[in-house]
Scaffold this active site. Sequence first.
Site, PDB file in Angstrom:
ATOM      1  N   GLU A  41       0.687  -1.416  -0.016  1.00 45.78           N
ATOM      2  CA  GLU A  41      -0.179  -0.053  -0.088  1.00 45.78           C
ATOM      3  C   GLU A  41       0.815   1.113  -0.022  1.00 45.78           C
ATOM      4  OE1 GLU A  41      -0.115   2.071   2.961  1.00 45.78           O
ATOM      5  OE2 GLU A  41      -0.066   0.514   4.730  1.00 45.78           O
ATOM      6  N   ARG A  66       2.036  -2.143  12.243  1.00 50.91           N
ATOM      7  CA  ARG A  66       1.485  -3.054  11.403  1.00 50.91           C
ATOM      8  C   ARG A  66       0.783  -2.473  10.355  1.00 50.91           C
ATOM      9  NH1 ARG A  66       0.802  -7.594  14.226  1.00 50.91           N
ATOM     10  NH2 ARG A  66      -0.669  -8.582  12.924  1.00 50.91           N
ATOM     11  N   CYS A  71       7.270  -0.974  -2.609  1.00 46.68           N
ATOM     12  CA  CYS A  71       8.470  -2.175  -3.031  1.00 46.68           C
ATOM     13  C   CYS A  71       9.531  -1.958  -2.127  1.00 46.68           C
ATOM     14  CB  CYS A  71       8.923  -2.079  -4.232  1.00 46.68           C
ATOM     15  SG  CYS A  71       9.359  -0.568  -5.093  1.00 46.68           S
ATOM     16  N   HIS A 109      12.679  -0.445  -8.726  1.00 48.24           N
ATOM     17  CA  HIS A 109      12.140  -1.648  -7.842  1.00 48.24           C
ATOM     18  C   HIS A 109      13.428  -2.144  -7.225  1.00 48.24           C
ATOM     19  CE1 HIS A 109       9.714  -4.807  -6.617  1.00 48.24           C
ATOM     20  NE2 HIS A 109      10.394  -5.704  -7.333  1.00 48.24           N
ATOM     21  N   ASP A 124      10.381 -11.813  -3.259  1.00 48.11           N
ATOM     22  CA  ASP A 124      10.091 -10.332  -3.490  1.00 48.11           C
ATOM     23  C   ASP A 124       8.622 -10.240  -2.941  1.00 48.11           C
ATOM     24  OD1 ASP A 124       9.274  -8.011  -4.739  1.00 48.11           O
ATOM     25  OD2 ASP A 124      10.099  -8.604  -6.635  1.00 48.11           O
TER      26      ASP A 124
END
Length: 282
Positions: A41, A66, A71, A109, A124
């Site tokens: 998110e 939490r 990425c 990434h 990943d």
Amino acid sequence: MSIDVTIEQMLHRVGHHGHVAADVETLFALHQAWRHAVPYENLDIQLGRPIALDAEALFDKLVRRRRGGYCYEQNAGLAMLLRLAGFQVTMVEAAVLRASRGEAMWGNHNTLMVDLDDRRWLVDAGIGDGFIQPLPLREGPHVQGRLTYRLERLDPDTWRFHHHPGGTIASYDFRLQPRDIADFAAHSRELSTSPASAYVTTLMAARPTADHTLVLLSRTLRRLGADATTPRTITDVDEFARTLSTDFLVPLDDLGPDGVAHLWHKSGTQDDLWRARVRNTA
């Protein structure tokens, strides 16, 4: 690791209660547990909060509070867990959509390599609808459930991951030279603040289940994978809040007292712009 982190805290975060050792069984179990428990998110980016990649900030956000992340956060957090469990983990640089957009994509990434028993694994958590279990670094197709991924070796040090048909991206490339999370700080600042970045222009959340991944883009909810369904639009703020909390496991109190309302308003503007673009190109 300079901060006070224990394997027990990390295991509790992902809900893993079984065997832990530097073996294939644990690698698969921890990877899958992380993918299911820690949502992909970008809500902090949508709220205008800075993204920090140091170990203390990542542990606070992903474990204590939490939350999830995108990425760079996801794979740095997963690397932390795997190293505490005794695995040899190498972070490497990757390039989503390099096949179609070229060399400028390098660094957009990061991904992980795990060396175990003379084998190397691609690990990943940084693709929202990515693979659930690690992939052996071996050319050819890799089947997980009803989904098929593929790895292709481009040269001695560069590989290409091909997503399953219908995935959110077509592919990403990665090269095997070791990198550190600090090497991605400039890329992260750009992707989390630039008005041209998809992470800035579009609210995103994703979480995999058995054979599909739930994906939220602005107010549009999709189910991708082997049992994909027609996208639907979330129509009110209460459903939006429930979706974030129940489907994507986001603790709403961490978004701040007006966080949900702010995200709801912003996601509506994003949806309106997207629909206008579609109308103008139809």
